[in-house]
Enzyme design. Structure first.
Site, PDB file in Angstrom:
ATOM      1  N   SER A 190      32.409  56.668 -38.611  1.00 48.91           N
ATOM      2  CA  SER A 190      33.248  56.459 -37.519  1.00 48.91           C
ATOM      3  C   SER A 190      34.170  55.525 -37.679  1.00 48.91           C
ATOM      4  CB  SER A 190      32.394  56.434 -36.296  1.00 48.91           C
ATOM      5  OG  SER A 190      33.312  56.058 -35.155  1.00 48.91           O
ATOM      6  N   GLU A 192      34.987  53.702 -35.251  1.00 49.26           N
ATOM      7  CA  GLU A 192      34.380  52.546 -34.378  1.00 49.26           C
ATOM      8  C   GLU A 192      33.777  51.472 -35.113  1.00 49.26           C
ATOM      9  OE1 GLU A 192      34.507  52.044 -31.032  1.00 49.26           O
ATOM     10  OE2 GLU A 192      35.912  53.579 -30.631  1.00 49.26           O
ATOM     11  N   TYR A 214      27.048  51.982 -30.186  1.00 47.00           N
ATOM     12  CA  TYR A 214      27.469  52.934 -31.066  1.00 47.00           C
ATOM     13  C   TYR A 214      27.938  52.769 -32.531  1.00 47.00           C
ATOM     14  CZ  TYR A 214      30.044  57.239 -32.718  1.00 47.00           C
ATOM     15  OH  TYR A 214      30.534  58.151 -33.572  1.00 47.00           O
TER      16      TYR A 214
END
Length: 405
Positions: A190, A192, A214
């Site tokens: 990801s 992120e 996460y």
């Protein structure tokens, strides 16, 4: 993921557009591999036989098959002639609406999609499923993917998103050692992971600085993939996907929360939309485009890691302007800021550079940002219209009637 930017868990998040399906249908019968079930709706299966030019004889296993990406990927692989297996978690409620249209009678010899109960937290179930299905490709998409929720549930997020990947890799390593059959693995990494970005745009070589549980879990999984690739020779690749949306996006993610609210406000079913940081910027693409990149990674002779992005960045405010503007409304008349929807540690800007994927995989996105917003709004307008018809007929749940009064 942008899930933590401005999403919440208010009553507007409920998937009211499925009321119509619940009230119009009785029970339509589909099935898991050996389990009877009652989905909310049914449709024709996309694939009846292996198509000309398809990839014959390949078997794919998808974790997270019931999610947005899993459903698009299953469609793609079925269209290419794969036998597809999906892992679903055992739950008391049915959560397969995104793939109900792909089901066939599991008693048929020609069935191409089968589901299996399993969990990334249960290593035994993973080993058993690998032995039963004998996959040539595995796509690990399962995770607790809601960034804001990961602050509230850091342990589960880390266990599924981090340790779950490690359990799967161990199962794959053991299966390859005992069977002598190669299994190629795709890991859903990801954007992120970049978090507090060290450079813009973000590339494969950009250092990671995650700003959420996460993101931390995804960084762990990323390096686990690299480690097993280097240590055991696994054909394992990371796809560093930037934000990708669609009409199948979950209702608590900011993009879908916006388009659903636009439609409900347009039909007089809702007055306000509460969000958090409107200035956060993301590289948004269409999920249906991105699953093609996943598949292409596992068709390469050598495993590698790739950024998948549109190479454009847009703010939440821009998304609001396009979504509300599509129905002739001004978002400033309906949007209010709620501090509860801010993250403890914000990610201000994500902008990918997918040059490597475009050069080596021949991949590029097809749906523009404007087309993506329009697609999502139009779908939610259809849902809102059905909800209004039900409410006007006195068929909506009492809670909806009270809210509208």
């Amino acid at each position: 993921m942008i899930s933590g930017l401005s999403e919440g868990h208010d009553r507007n998040d409920f998937n009211w557009h499925r009321i119509a399906d619940l009230q119009k249908l009785t029970l339509c019968h589909s099935a898991l591999r050996t389990i009877n079930r009652d989905p909310l709706h049914q449709g024709k299966v996309r694939l009846k036989s292996i198509k000309e030019g398809a990839v014959a004889g390949k078997v794919a296993l998808i974790t997270g098959i019931t999610g947005q990406d899993g459903s698009y990927l299953a469609e793609l692989l079925l269209d290419k002639g794969y036998e597809v297996h999906g892992i679903v978690r055992r739950a008391s409620t049915i959560n397969t609406s995104r793939i109900d249209h792909l089901y066939e009678d599991p008693h048929s010899d020609e069935v191409k999609l089968r589901l299996h109960y399993g969990d990334l937290g249960d290593a035994n179930s993973l080993r058993k499923i690998l032995t039963e299905t004998r996959p040539s490709e595995i796509y690990n998409l399962a995770a607790q993917s809601h960034v804001r929720v990961s602050f509230d549930m850091p342990l589960e997020t880390a266990d599924v998103g981090g340790m779950g990947t490690l359990r799967l890799l161990e199962a794959v390593r053991e299966y390859q050692d005992t069977s002598g059959e190669e299994v190629r693995v795709y890991q859903a990494s990801s954007s992120e992971m970049y978090g507090k970005v060290h450079e813009t745009p973000q590339r494969e070589e950009t250092p990671f600085h995650p700003r959420s549980p996460y993101g931390v879990a995804k960084v762990f999984s990323y390096w686990a993939i690299v480690n097993y690739r280097e240590s055991y020779g696994l054909h394992a690749s990371n796809g560093i996907l930037f934000n990708h949306e669609s009409p199948r996006r979950g209702e608590t993610f900011v993009t879908r929360k916006i388009t659903q609210a636009v439609a409900r406000i347009r039909y007089g079913l809702q007055d306000k939309l509460y969000l958090g940081n409107l200035d956060a910027k993301r590289d948004w693409g269409f999920a249906g485009d991105y699953v093609q990149a996943m598949w292409l990674m596992l068709q390469q002779d050598l495993p590698d890691d790739y950024v998948v992005s549109t190479n454009e960045t847009h703010s939440v405010r821009e998304f609001l302007e396009l979504a509300f503007g599509h129905v002739g409304l001004d978002y400033s008349d309906h949007v209010e800021i709620d501090p509860r929807y801010f993250r403890p540690a914000e990610v201000d800007l994500l902008l990918g550079d997918s040059s490597k994927a475009r050069r080596q995989l021949g991949w590029e996105p097809k749906v523009s940002f404007q087309e993506l917003v329009q697609m999502m709004v139009e779908t939610d307008l259809e849902h809102a219209e059905r909800e209004k018809t039900l409410r006007d007929a006195g068929l909506a749940p009492l809670s909806v009637q009270r809210r509208a009064a």
